[in-house]
Write a protein that holds these residues in place. Structure first.
Motif, PDB file in Angstrom:
ATOM      1  N   TYR A  61     125.495   5.752 -35.322  1.00  0.00           N
ATOM      2  CA  TYR A  61     126.942   5.503 -35.290  1.00  0.00           C
ATOM      3  C   TYR A  61     127.312   4.280 -36.113  1.00  0.00           C
ATOM      4  CZ  TYR A  61     131.717   4.865 -33.500  1.00  0.00           C
ATOM      5  OH  TYR A  61     133.082   4.697 -33.390  1.00  0.00           O
ATOM      6  N   ASP A  86     134.354   6.955 -30.706  1.00  0.00           N
ATOM      7  CA  ASP A  86     134.275   8.359 -31.141  1.00  0.00           C
ATOM      8  C   ASP A  86     133.265   9.089 -30.267  1.00  0.00           C
ATOM      9  OD1 ASP A  86     135.876   8.471 -33.851  1.00  0.00           O
ATOM     10  OD2 ASP A  86     134.688   6.632 -33.943  1.00  0.00           O
ATOM     11  N   GLU A  87     133.266  10.412 -30.367  1.00  0.00           N
ATOM     12  CA  GLU A  87     132.268  11.184 -29.623  1.00  0.00           C
ATOM     13  C   GLU A  87     130.932  11.077 -30.337  1.00  0.00           C
ATOM     14  OE1 GLU A  87     131.488  15.812 -28.341  1.00  0.00           O
ATOM     15  OE2 GLU A  87     133.476  14.958 -27.996  1.00  0.00           O
ATOM     16  N   SER A  89     126.929  11.983 -31.102  1.00  0.00           N
ATOM     17  CA  SER A  89     125.973  13.092 -31.026  1.00  0.00           C
ATOM     18  C   SER A  89     124.855  12.686 -30.077  1.00  0.00           C
ATOM     19  CB  SER A  89     125.396  13.386 -32.413  1.00  0.00           C
ATOM     20  OG  SER A  89     124.535  12.321 -32.818  1.00  0.00           O
ATOM     21  N   ASP A 106     130.698   7.080 -24.766  1.00  0.00           N
ATOM     22  CA  ASP A 106     131.627   7.316 -25.866  1.00  0.00           C
ATOM     23  C   ASP A 106     133.003   7.646 -25.305  1.00  0.00           C
ATOM     24  OD1 ASP A 106     131.512   9.968 -25.040  1.00  0.00           O
ATOM     25  OD2 ASP A 106     130.317  10.654 -26.731  1.00  0.00           O
ATOM     26  N   ARG A 107     133.956   7.828 -26.191  1.00  0.00           N
ATOM     27  CA  ARG A 107     135.349   8.050 -25.788  1.00  0.00           C
ATOM     28  C   ARG A 107     135.479   9.274 -24.885  1.00  0.00           C
ATOM     29  NH1 ARG A 107     140.045   6.109 -28.326  1.00  0.00           N
ATOM     30  NH2 ARG A 107     141.926   7.323 -27.869  1.00  0.00           N
ATOM     31  N   THR A 108     134.731  10.331 -25.219  1.00  0.00           N
ATOM     32  CA  THR A 108     134.802  11.560 -24.441  1.00  0.00           C
ATOM     33  C   THR A 108     134.331  11.348 -23.007  1.00  0.00           C
ATOM     34  OG1 THR A 108     134.473  12.907 -26.418  1.00  0.00           O
ATOM     35  CG2 THR A 108     134.031  13.966 -24.307  1.00  0.00           C
ATOM     36  N   TYR A 135     129.584  19.017 -21.543  1.00  0.00           N
ATOM     37  CA  TYR A 135     129.332  17.848 -22.378  1.00  0.00           C
ATOM     38  C   TYR A 135     127.928  17.309 -22.123  1.00  0.00           C
ATOM     39  CZ  TYR A 135     129.597  13.080 -24.105  1.00  0.00           C
ATOM     40  OH  TYR A 135     129.334  11.907 -24.751  1.00  0.00           O
ATOM     41  N   ARG A 139     123.285  16.606 -23.742  1.00  0.00           N
ATOM     42  CA  ARG A 139     122.949  15.183 -23.822  1.00  0.00           C
ATOM     43  C   ARG A 139     122.014  14.736 -22.704  1.00  0.00           C
ATOM     44  NH1 ARG A 139     127.553  16.151 -26.314  1.00  0.00           N
ATOM     45  NH2 ARG A 139     128.264  14.758 -27.960  1.00  0.00           N
ATOM     46  N   LYS A 262     142.309  11.928 -30.512  1.00  0.00           N
ATOM     47  CA  LYS A 262     140.903  12.297 -30.353  1.00  0.00           C
ATOM     48  C   LYS A 262     140.658  12.992 -29.020  1.00  0.00           C
ATOM     49  CE  LYS A 262     139.397   8.283 -33.087  1.00  0.00           C
ATOM     50  NZ  LYS A 262     138.576   7.055 -33.105  1.00  0.00           N
ATOM     51  N   PRO A 264     139.173  15.217 -26.588  1.00  0.00           N
ATOM     52  CA  PRO A 264     137.895  15.942 -26.692  1.00  0.00           C
ATOM     53  C   PRO A 264     138.093  17.452 -26.610  1.00  0.00           C
ATOM     54  CG  PRO A 264     137.742  14.142 -25.112  1.00  0.00           C
ATOM     55  CD  PRO A 264     139.191  14.276 -25.447  1.00  0.00           C
ATOM     56  N   HIS A 266     136.162  19.541 -25.458  1.00  0.00           N
ATOM     57  CA  HIS A 266     135.738  20.024 -24.132  1.00  0.00           C
ATOM     58  C   HIS A 266     136.942  20.117 -23.199  1.00  0.00           C
ATOM     59  CE1 HIS A 266     131.504  19.285 -25.181  1.00  0.00           C
ATOM     60  NE2 HIS A 266     131.915  18.149 -25.683  1.00  0.00           N
TER      61      HIS A 266
END
Length: 414
Positions: A61, A86-87, A89, A106-108, A135, A139, A262, A264, A266
């Motif tokens: 990132y 940001d979202e 990975s 992250d933001r999500t 989500y 992860r 932004k 998400p 999802h």
């Protein structure tokens, strides 16, 4: 056996991290919004760190030099973790966790956590948990280490639960079960929506950026009693209330979940049935926080979200709310709206103008009738009163003379 992670009660201390890829980016505004999101989730922001680079680093990132700076600030401020704007990975999250040796969000994750706190209805809880699980499913590797190291808190909350399930098979099974439950709830929503569509009562969907004052406006107009607080995503579940206008005509007002930059994917997918309340409405009330310096960008985000939901064909009344907070001389425009109104949902200033605009737009969509109804047809006049705008009514020997504006559906039934 699944491991359990208890929610930590103390407020988490976090550092916010963002990447600015050009001078035109709204990174500063986005990070300030992230600070508000963190506050809503119960976290304390200790510092904000921004890296200027052409693109986010695909593996971490931010670049190596900036990671060293973040690691030093974490040690210096004794932060519990970082939140990226940001979202991330799965690889970015895992690599950041390994390097920084702290919790990485992250933001999500943050938005999902706030939604988990504010979901009240069965549908809302199902939608949030489904979005969280989808989500987390990609992860699980990487999150496990950080969460076992730091405990629960932001990003690990769910409706009615205090643990993160780390077994892929169980998560797949739970996703399937929630999908079936959501389909059942969606079916019930569609039945209610179909019943409303058969009624000539006009439906207004209240949309807007989160914390624009949608619930405050609904409460003022209908005494709905919906939670209304000065925080992001104070309300989550949609509320529909009846409103009787001065003409005697009735309309339905439906509050919807707030939009955000932004947003998400999802959440867009999980809350599609809720957000689509706007799709099946007759008109849209777009509430804007006119006191916000970022109001014009928030207007753009709302229209972009409506575009993603394929809701572009509805007449829009834009309400520039929170006029009680605005210093004189500031003007905001919305060229996509059919009409605009300035008001304060808190004080009530300008609300009568909004109601007049609603009646005017409804009248433009109606058909003017002048007709004498036999006394045995008095029930039809009651229908006109409820769904139309009665202009004149005169009792004559041969019946009741009526002049009124009525919706097309009512006109065809008279």
């Amino acid at each position: 056996m699944a491991e359990l992670y208890e929610i930590k009660k103390d407020a988490e201390r976090v550092i916010l991290v963002g990447v600015q890829m050009s001078e035109q980016d709204d990174t500063a505004e986005s990070l300030e919004e992230l600070r508000e999101l963190a506050k809503t989730a119960g976290a304390e922001t200790l510092d904000i760190i921004v890296q200027n680079r052409e693109s986010v680093h695909p593996g971490t990132y931010i670049g190596k030099g900036k990671m060293e700076e973040v690691a030093a600030r974490i040690r210096e401020l004794e932060a519990d973790g970082i939140i990226c704007d940001d979202e991330l990975s799965p690889a970015q999250m895992k690599n950041l966790e390994n390097y920084l040796d702290c919790k990485v969000m992250d933001r999500t994750m943050l938005i999902l956590d706030i939604f988990a706190q504010h979901a009240v209805t069965r549908e809302g809880k199902i939608q949030v948990e489904l979005a969280q699980l989808k989500y987390r499913q990609t992860r699980l590797i990487g999150m496990h280490g950080a969460l076992s190291r730091l405990g629960g808190g932001i990003g690990t909350r769910g409706p009615g639960e205090s643990r993160l399930e780390t077994d892929r098979r169980l998560i797949r099974s739970r996703i399937a079960q929630l999908g079936r439950e959501l389909a059942e709830v969606k079916k019930n929503r569609e039945v209610a929506r179909n019943l409303r569509s058969k009624s000539p009562t006009p439906v207004f969907a209240i949309v807007g950026y989160t914390n624009a004052g949608k619930s405050t406006l609904l409460n003022y107009l209908t005494q709905a009693g919906v939670l209304s607080e000065d925080m992001l995503f104070a309300t989550l579940d949609p509320t529909t209330r009846n409103l009787k206008l001065a003409s005697g005509e009735e309309i339905l007002l439906t509050d919807t979940v707030g939009f955000i930059r932004k947003l998400p994917h999802h959440l867009v997918d999980a809350f599609r049935s809720t957000l689509e309340e706007a799709k099946y409405s007759d008109m849209i009330l777009h509430v804007v926080d006119a006191s916000n310096d970022d109001a014009e960008k928030q207007i753009h985000v709302v229209y972009e979200t409506l575009r993603r939901l394929e809701i572009l064909d509805k007449p829009v009344i834009t309400v520039f709310n929170k006029q009680d907070r605005i210093p004189g001389g500031r003007t905001i425009k919305d060229l996509k709206a059919e009409r605009t109104v300035k008001l304060s949902a808190k004080t009530g200033e300008g609300v009568q103008e909004l109601l007049s605009v609603i009646e005017e737009l409804l009248a433009e969509r109606k058909i003017l009738i002048e007709k004498v109804f036999g006394y045995q047809e008095a029930g039809k006049i009651q229908k006109i009163r409820k769904f139309g705008q009665l202009l004149e009514e005169e009792y004559r020997e041969d019946g009741i003379y009526v002049k009124a504006y009525v919706p097309k559906e009512v006109f065809c039934a008279l």
